[in-house]
Enzyme design. Structure first.
Site, PDB file in Angstrom:
ATOM      1  CG  HIS A 187     -36.970  30.865  23.980  1.00 36.17           C
ATOM      2  ND1 HIS A 187     -36.281  30.100  24.896  1.00 36.17           N
ATOM      3  CD2 HIS A 187     -36.151  31.888  23.627  1.00 36.17           C
ATOM      4  CE1 HIS A 187     -35.074  30.632  25.090  1.00 36.17           C
ATOM      5  NE2 HIS A 187     -34.964  31.708  24.345  1.00 36.17           N
ATOM      6  N   GLY A 188     -41.643  30.641  25.032  1.00 34.95           N
ATOM      7  CA  GLY A 188     -43.048  30.337  24.788  1.00 34.95           C
ATOM      8  C   GLY A 188     -43.427  28.880  24.596  1.00 34.95           C
TER       9      GLY A 188
END
Ligand code: FES
Length: 177
Positions: free
Chosen positions: A142-143
């Site tokens: 999710h970065g």
């Protein structure tokens, strides 16, 4: 021993395989001397349950990140470059989501070594080393972005990568646990 020369840019499974192999060797060696130290050493079940483990840092080149397991949890051992240390130290702590100075995340006089748990504090994925806009770790799920001190800088992870309990037992060896 080509794995010893693995560079930071080659953050692949090779590092893990090297350490995994070494760990297996250590266990085998421990088993071999078991009859002589049975009064002192933990048995295999105790080790599996979380007895302290020692790790020789000597083969870990500057810029390299290696992965090992302790108590079934992934741990990153990072040999930081001077640039990475400088970046971590000069960060404005007050600006951080989980404010921690770099100095409290490493051992005094050993700031080249960063030891942190290797699962993202969001949902547990394994971040990629030497990646992300702070050149620390980038979690591909999710970065979330972690800096060279393992501190959360961007993305959904709520906290820094935790530092496990460990100490230096010699100049080039740590004991985790
Ligand atoms: S698990 Fe790492 S960002 Fe979600």
């Amino acid at each position: 021993m080509t794995d010893v020369a693995t560079t930071a840019a080659e953050h692949t499974r090779r590092d893990f395989l090297f350490i995994a192999t070494g760990a297996a060797g250590a266990v085998a060696a421990a088993s071999a001397i078991w009859p002589f130290v049975s009064q002192m050493a933990p048995d295999a079940d105790t080790i599996a349950a979380g007895a302290p483990v020692e790790f020789d840092l000597t083969p870990v080149a500057e810029g390299q990140i290696v992965k090992l397991f302790w108590r079934g949890k992934l741990i990153f051992v990072r040999h930081r470059t001077k640039t990475e240390i400088k970046s971590a130290v000069e960060t404005d702590v007050a600006s951080l989501r989980d404010p921690e100075a770099d100095a409290v995340r490493v051992k005094a006089g050993k700031s080249q070594w960063l030891v942190v748990y290797g699962n993202c504090t969001h949902l547990g994925c394994v971040p990629l080393g030497n990646d992300g806009s702070f050149n620390g770790w980038l979690c591909p799920c999710h970065g979330s972005v972690f800096d060279t001190s393992g501190r959360i800088r961007q993305g959904p992870a709520p906290t820094n990568l935790p530092v496990p309990p460990y100490e230096f037992v010699s100049d080039q060896k740590i004991r985790i646990g």
